[in-house]
Design a protein around this motif. Sequence first.
Motif, PDB file in Angstrom:
ATOM      1  N   THR A  88      82.380  53.103 -89.545  1.00  0.00           N
ATOM      2  CA  THR A  88      81.903  51.986 -90.356  1.00  0.00           C
ATOM      3  C   THR A  88      83.054  51.012 -90.517  1.00  0.00           C
ATOM      4  N   ALA A  89      82.763  49.733 -90.319  1.00  0.00           N
ATOM      5  CA  ALA A  89      83.764  48.694 -90.505  1.00  0.00           C
ATOM      6  C   ALA A  89      83.295  47.755 -91.609  1.00  0.00           C
ATOM      7  N   GLU A  90      84.170  47.546 -92.588  1.00  0.00           N
ATOM      8  CA  GLU A  90      83.908  46.600 -93.669  1.00  0.00           C
ATOM      9  C   GLU A  90      84.861  45.426 -93.493  1.00  0.00           C
ATOM     10  N   ALA A  91      84.301  44.229 -93.309  1.00  0.00           N
ATOM     11  CA  ALA A  91      85.093  43.019 -93.120  1.00  0.00           C
ATOM     12  C   ALA A  91      84.934  42.123 -94.333  1.00  0.00           C
ATOM     13  N   VAL A  92      86.065  41.594 -94.822  1.00  0.00           N
ATOM     14  CA  VAL A  92      86.065  40.745 -96.016  1.00  0.00           C
ATOM     15  C   VAL A  92      86.808  39.450 -95.690  1.00  0.00           C
ATOM     16  N   LEU A  93      86.164  38.327 -95.966  1.00  0.00           N
ATOM     17  CA  LEU A  93      86.787  37.023 -95.767  1.00  0.00           C
ATOM     18  C   LEU A  93      88.007  36.910 -96.672  1.00  0.00           C
ATOM     19  N   GLY A  94      89.154  36.508 -96.103  1.00  0.00           N
ATOM     20  CA  GLY A  94      90.415  36.526 -96.833  1.00  0.00           C
ATOM     21  C   GLY A  94      90.752  35.264 -97.607  1.00  0.00           C
ATOM     22  N   ARG A  95      89.962  34.213 -97.465  1.00  0.00           N
ATOM     23  CA  ARG A  95      90.176  32.959 -98.206  1.00  0.00           C
ATOM     24  C   ARG A  95      88.815  32.396 -98.590  1.00  0.00           C
ATOM     25  N   PRO A  96      88.745  31.645 -99.666  1.00  0.00           N
ATOM     26  CA  PRO A  96      87.472  31.017-100.028  1.00  0.00           C
ATOM     27  C   PRO A  96      86.983  30.063 -98.930  1.00  0.00           C
ATOM     28  N   ALA A  97      85.724  30.163 -98.583  1.00  0.00           N
ATOM     29  CA  ALA A  97      85.154  29.337 -97.515  1.00  0.00           C
ATOM     30  C   ALA A  97      85.305  27.851 -97.809  1.00  0.00           C
ATOM     31  N   GLN A  98      85.171  27.458 -99.082  1.00  0.00           N
ATOM     32  CA  GLN A  98      85.257  26.029 -99.405  1.00  0.00           C
ATOM     33  C   GLN A  98      86.645  25.466 -99.107  1.00  0.00           C
ATOM     34  N   GLU A  99      87.696  26.265 -99.250  1.00  0.00           N
ATOM     35  CA  GLU A  99      89.048  25.810 -98.881  1.00  0.00           C
ATOM     36  C   GLU A  99      89.142  25.556 -97.383  1.00  0.00           C
ATOM     37  N   ILE A 100      88.548  26.453 -96.623  1.00  0.00           N
ATOM     38  CA  ILE A 100      88.602  26.350 -95.167  1.00  0.00           C
ATOM     39  C   ILE A 100      87.824  25.125 -94.698  1.00  0.00           C
ATOM     40  N   VAL A 101      86.641  24.906 -95.269  1.00  0.00           N
ATOM     41  CA  VAL A 101      85.841  23.736 -94.915  1.00  0.00           C
ATOM     42  C   VAL A 101      86.558  22.451 -95.314  1.00  0.00           C
ATOM     43  N   ALA A 102      87.249  22.460 -96.452  1.00  0.00           N
ATOM     44  CA  ALA A 102      88.002  21.278 -96.879  1.00  0.00           C
ATOM     45  C   ALA A 102      89.090  20.938 -95.864  1.00  0.00           C
ATOM     46  N   GLU A 103      89.750  21.937 -95.302  1.00  0.00           N
ATOM     47  CA  GLU A 103      90.761  21.688 -94.269  1.00  0.00           C
ATOM     48  C   GLU A 103      90.116  21.102 -93.023  1.00  0.00           C
ATOM     49  N   LEU A 104      88.960  21.635 -92.660  1.00  0.00           N
ATOM     50  CA  LEU A 104      88.231  21.106 -91.513  1.00  0.00           C
ATOM     51  C   LEU A 104      87.826  19.656 -91.769  1.00  0.00           C
ATOM     52  N   ASP A 105      87.347  19.371 -92.986  1.00  0.00           N
ATOM     53  CA  ASP A 105      86.979  17.999 -93.375  1.00  0.00           C
ATOM     54  C   ASP A 105      88.166  17.056 -93.288  1.00  0.00           C
TER      55      ASP A 105
END
Length: 139
Positions: A88-105
């Motif tokens: 079983t593999a449990e994956a957890v996003l390591g940063r808030p998605a909104q921060e990542i999208v803001a960088e992309l923006d």
Amino acid sequence: MRNTVPWVRTVGVTFKEITATRVVTQLPDDPALHNHVGGPHAAMTFGIGETASGAVLLAAFADQLGRATPLVARTEIAYKKIGKGDLTAEAVLGRPAQEIVAELDAGTRPEFPVHITISNSEGETTAEMTVVWTLRPNR
């Protein structure tokens, strides 16, 4: 993912939980996927972890895929013990998605970690890994 990534279907990965911050996948025990010591080959362990990380990325950023391409930037894995039985593999996003999208923006190419714990059928940790993803803006 079962339709877009043939390996997932071929080895029998199933998805037990999918949210925008956490995914749980399972790889059934199959002697055809074992190594010389009777556990799943290291490639299988890596594969289930990378698959879980990709699923969390898709869940978190599906709405961004028209303007950016997800790519693995780097990966680190630590094998802790032989994994016997289903993995079983449990994956957890390591940063808030909104921060990542803001960088992309802002026009940058964000990088972010997904942390994965892989365990055996008894719940013991057999490997830990981090996959660092990037969203490359489409030109």
